[in-house]
Design a protein around this motif. Structure first.
Motif, PDB file in Angstrom:
ATOM      1  N   GLN A  22       0.815  -1.208   0.000  1.00 54.65           N
ATOM      2  CA  GLN A  22       0.000   0.000   0.000  1.00 54.65           C
ATOM      3  C   GLN A  22       0.855   1.267   0.000  1.00 54.65           C
ATOM      4  OE1 GLN A  22      -3.243   0.068  -0.551  1.00 54.65           O
ATOM      5  NE2 GLN A  22      -3.214  -2.149  -0.613  1.00 54.65           N
ATOM      6  N   HIS A  23       2.022   1.201   0.620  1.00 54.91           N
ATOM      7  CA  HIS A  23       2.919   2.354   0.663  1.00 54.91           C
ATOM      8  C   HIS A  23       3.808   2.446  -0.579  1.00 54.91           C
ATOM      9  CE1 HIS A  23       2.179   4.058   4.635  1.00 54.91           C
ATOM     10  NE2 HIS A  23       2.010   2.820   5.072  1.00 54.91           N
ATOM     11  N   GLY A  24       3.813   1.395  -1.382  1.00 61.03           N
ATOM     12  CA  GLY A  24       4.636   1.407  -2.589  1.00 61.03           C
ATOM     13  C   GLY A  24       6.125   1.364  -2.308  1.00 61.03           C
ATOM     14  N   VAL A  25       6.506   0.660  -1.249  1.00 67.01           N
ATOM     15  CA  VAL A  25       7.923   0.553  -0.888  1.00 67.01           C
ATOM     16  C   VAL A  25       8.412  -0.868  -1.147  1.00 67.01           C
ATOM     17  CG1 VAL A  25       7.751   2.388   0.837  1.00 67.01           C
ATOM     18  CG2 VAL A  25       7.413   0.010   1.534  1.00 67.01           C
ATOM     19  N   PRO A  26       9.719  -1.046  -1.281  1.00 65.48           N
ATOM     20  CA  PRO A  26      10.262  -2.390  -1.497  1.00 65.48           C
ATOM     21  C   PRO A  26       9.912  -3.316  -0.322  1.00 65.48           C
ATOM     22  CG  PRO A  26      11.946  -0.724  -1.895  1.00 65.48           C
ATOM     23  CD  PRO A  26      10.772  -0.021  -1.288  1.00 65.48           C
ATOM     24  N   HIS A  27       9.644  -4.554  -0.642  1.00 68.31           N
ATOM     25  CA  HIS A  27       9.293  -5.546   0.373  1.00 68.31           C
ATOM     26  C   HIS A  27      10.543  -6.088   1.069  1.00 68.31           C
ATOM     27  CE1 HIS A  27       5.088  -5.756  -0.718  1.00 68.31           C
ATOM     28  NE2 HIS A  27       5.420  -5.937  -1.981  1.00 68.31           N
ATOM     29  N   LEU A  28      10.400  -6.362   2.362  1.00 62.15           N
ATOM     30  CA  LEU A  28      11.477  -7.045   3.096  1.00 62.15           C
ATOM     31  C   LEU A  28      11.576  -8.491   2.619  1.00 62.15           C
ATOM     32  CD1 LEU A  28      10.955  -5.773   6.761  1.00 62.15           C
ATOM     33  CD2 LEU A  28      12.745  -5.112   5.162  1.00 62.15           C
ATOM     34  N   ALA A  29      10.427  -9.074   2.257  1.00 57.84           N
ATOM     35  CA  ALA A  29      10.396 -10.449   1.748  1.00 57.84           C
ATOM     36  C   ALA A  29       9.424 -10.503   0.574  1.00 57.84           C
ATOM     37  CB  ALA A  29       9.937 -11.417   2.831  1.00 57.84           C
ATOM     38  N   VAL A  43      -6.150   2.761   8.980  1.00 63.41           N
ATOM     39  CA  VAL A  43      -6.003   3.493   7.725  1.00 63.41           C
ATOM     40  C   VAL A  43      -6.413   4.943   7.973  1.00 63.41           C
ATOM     41  CG1 VAL A  43      -6.712   3.652   5.313  1.00 63.41           C
ATOM     42  CG2 VAL A  43      -6.503   1.405   6.401  1.00 63.41           C
ATOM     43  N   SER A  44      -5.512   5.867   7.686  1.00 66.29           N
ATOM     44  CA  SER A  44      -5.780   7.299   7.847  1.00 66.29           C
ATOM     45  C   SER A  44      -5.792   7.958   6.477  1.00 66.29           C
ATOM     46  CB  SER A  44      -4.694   7.967   8.682  1.00 66.29           C
ATOM     47  OG  SER A  44      -4.606   7.400   9.954  1.00 66.29           O
ATOM     48  N   VAL A  45      -6.766   8.801   6.258  1.00 68.76           N
ATOM     49  CA  VAL A  45      -6.830   9.595   5.036  1.00 68.76           C
ATOM     50  C   VAL A  45      -6.478  11.024   5.421  1.00 68.76           C
ATOM     51  CG1 VAL A  45      -8.300  10.388   3.153  1.00 68.76           C
ATOM     52  CG2 VAL A  45      -8.618   8.089   4.100  1.00 68.76           C
ATOM     53  N   MET A  46      -5.547  11.620   4.663  1.00 69.45           N
ATOM     54  CA  MET A  46      -5.119  12.974   4.999  1.00 69.45           C
ATOM     55  C   MET A  46      -5.128  13.853   3.758  1.00 69.45           C
ATOM     56  SD  MET A  46      -1.274  11.852   5.782  1.00 69.45           S
ATOM     57  CE  MET A  46      -1.256  10.114   5.396  1.00 69.45           C
ATOM     58  N   ASP A  47      -5.344  15.134   3.990  1.00 71.49           N
ATOM     59  CA  ASP A  47      -5.297  16.109   2.907  1.00 71.49           C
ATOM     60  C   ASP A  47      -3.850  16.418   2.559  1.00 71.49           C
ATOM     61  OD1 ASP A  47      -8.085  16.432   2.721  1.00 71.49           O
ATOM     62  OD2 ASP A  47      -8.083  17.872   4.372  1.00 71.49           O
ATOM     63  N   GLY A  54      -3.952  11.647   0.717  1.00 67.97           N
ATOM     64  CA  GLY A  54      -2.976  10.599   0.965  1.00 67.97           C
ATOM     65  C   GLY A  54      -3.560   9.581   1.920  1.00 67.97           C
ATOM     66  N   ILE A  55      -3.065   8.368   1.838  1.00 69.18           N
ATOM     67  CA  ILE A  55      -3.545   7.303   2.713  1.00 69.18           C
ATOM     68  C   ILE A  55      -2.355   6.708   3.449  1.00 69.18           C
ATOM     69  CG2 ILE A  55      -4.709   5.076   2.845  1.00 69.18           C
ATOM     70  CD1 ILE A  55      -6.212   5.823   0.308  1.00 69.18           C
ATOM     71  N   GLU A  56      -2.487   6.578   4.750  1.00 72.74           N
ATOM     72  CA  GLU A  56      -1.446   6.004   5.604  1.00 72.74           C
ATOM     73  C   GLU A  56      -1.974   4.713   6.209  1.00 72.74           C
ATOM     74  OE1 GLU A  56       2.141   5.656   7.610  1.00 72.74           O
ATOM     75  OE2 GLU A  56       1.616   7.111   6.067  1.00 72.74           O
ATOM     76  N   TRP A  57      -1.224   3.639   6.071  1.00 71.01           N
ATOM     77  CA  TRP A  57      -1.591   2.334   6.621  1.00 71.01           C
ATOM     78  C   TRP A  57      -0.609   1.985   7.732  1.00 71.01           C
ATOM     79  CZ3 TRP A  57      -4.772  -1.583   3.965  1.00 71.01           C
ATOM     80  CH2 TRP A  57      -5.475  -1.058   2.886  1.00 71.01           C
ATOM     81  N   CYS A  75      17.101  -5.186   9.518  1.00 68.63           N
ATOM     82  CA  CYS A  75      16.824  -5.781   8.200  1.00 68.63           C
ATOM     83  C   CYS A  75      17.216  -4.835   7.067  1.00 68.63           C
ATOM     84  CB  CYS A  75      15.343  -6.125   8.068  1.00 68.63           C
ATOM     85  SG  CYS A  75      14.781  -7.474   9.117  1.00 68.63           S
ATOM     86  N   ARG A  76      17.171  -3.541   7.330  1.00 67.07           N
ATOM     87  CA  ARG A  76      17.484  -2.511   6.337  1.00 67.07           C
ATOM     88  C   ARG A  76      18.502  -1.515   6.902  1.00 67.07           C
ATOM     89  NH1 ARG A  76      13.966  -2.320   1.533  1.00 67.07           N
ATOM     90  NH2 ARG A  76      13.262  -4.470   1.565  1.00 67.07           N
ATOM     91  N   PRO A  77      19.709  -1.956   7.198  1.00 72.27           N
ATOM     92  CA  PRO A  77      20.692  -1.065   7.815  1.00 72.27           C
ATOM     93  C   PRO A  77      20.964   0.158   6.939  1.00 72.27           C
ATOM     94  CG  PRO A  77      21.734  -3.112   7.096  1.00 72.27           C
ATOM     95  CD  PRO A  77      20.264  -3.268   6.883  1.00 72.27           C
ATOM     96  N   GLY A  78      21.043   1.298   7.605  1.00 70.66           N
ATOM     97  CA  GLY A  78      21.349   2.533   6.899  1.00 70.66           C
ATOM     98  C   GLY A  78      20.160   3.208   6.237  1.00 70.66           C
ATOM     99  N   GLN A  79      19.007   2.553   6.221  1.00 72.33           N
ATOM    100  CA  GLN A  79      17.822   3.153   5.601  1.00 72.33           C
ATOM    101  C   GLN A  79      16.966   3.836   6.656  1.00 72.33           C
ATOM    102  OE1 GLN A  79      15.623   0.706   2.910  1.00 72.33           O
ATOM    103  NE2 GLN A  79      17.444  -0.081   1.912  1.00 72.33           N
ATOM    104  N   GLU A  80      16.228   4.855   6.209  1.00 74.24           N
ATOM    105  CA  GLU A  80      15.353   5.581   7.107  1.00 74.24           C
ATOM    106  C   GLU A  80      14.137   4.726   7.479  1.00 74.24           C
ATOM    107  OE1 GLU A  80      12.717   9.649   7.096  1.00 74.24           O
ATOM    108  OE2 GLU A  80      14.517   9.560   5.852  1.00 74.24           O
ATOM    109  N   LEU A  81      13.788   4.761   8.727  1.00 76.28           N
ATOM    110  CA  LEU A  81      12.625   4.040   9.229  1.00 76.28           C
ATOM    111  C   LEU A  81      11.372   4.547   8.519  1.00 76.28           C
ATOM    112  CD1 LEU A  81      12.069   1.925  11.472  1.00 76.28           C
ATOM    113  CD2 LEU A  81      11.526   3.839  12.964  1.00 76.28           C
ATOM    114  N   PRO A  82      10.506   3.647   8.049  1.00 73.70           N
ATOM    115  CA  PRO A  82       9.294   4.101   7.360  1.00 73.70           C
ATOM    116  C   PRO A  82       8.380   4.860   8.293  1.00 73.70           C
ATOM    117  CG  PRO A  82       9.203   1.748   7.740  1.00 73.70           C
ATOM    118  CD  PRO A  82      10.555   2.204   8.189  1.00 73.70           C
ATOM    119  N   ARG A  83       7.620   5.785   7.740  1.00 75.94           N
ATOM    120  CA  ARG A  83       6.678   6.578   8.530  1.00 75.94           C
ATOM    121  C   ARG A  83       5.270   6.161   8.247  1.00 75.94           C
ATOM    122  NH1 ARG A  83       9.392  11.064  10.724  1.00 75.94           N
ATOM    123  NH2 ARG A  83      11.392  11.302   9.781  1.00 75.94           N
TER     124      ARG A  83
END
Length: 83
Positions: A22-29, A43-47, A54-57, A75-83
């Motif tokens: 739903q976030h369109g990010v690469p999968h861990l698996a 699920v949050s809908v925001m302006d 936008g939709i946040e899951w 699992c993702r060293p050096g990457q920013e934590l998803p929001r």
């Protein structure tokens, strides 16, 4: 924030896989093999600017949650934590 980032199952979890999709990010698996018990996805809908929405899951609770603080970051060293 999604509780999955601090769960020992995050890299194998089918619910987190759906949130990633739903976030369109690469999968861990690509083929997660763990089916969690009773995940609750908020699920949050925001302006957004220019009249867009936008939709946040986020998984907010799950009976299978097993605390492992920092699991996602390991699992993702050096990457920013998803929001």
């Amino acid at each position: 924030m999604c509780i999955c980032v601090d769960c020992s199952w995050v890299d194998r979890c089918q619910a987190y896989h759906a949130v990633e999709r739903q976030h369109g990010v690469p999968h861990l698996a690509q083929t997660p093999d763990f089916e969690p018990d009773a995940p609750r996805i908020h699920v949050s809908v925001m302006d957004l600017p220019n009249g867009q929405a936008g939709i946040e899951w986020d998984v907010r609770s799950c009976s299978s949650f097993k605390a492992d603080p920092g699991r996602w970051q390991r699992c993702r060293p050096g990457q920013e934590l998803p929001r």
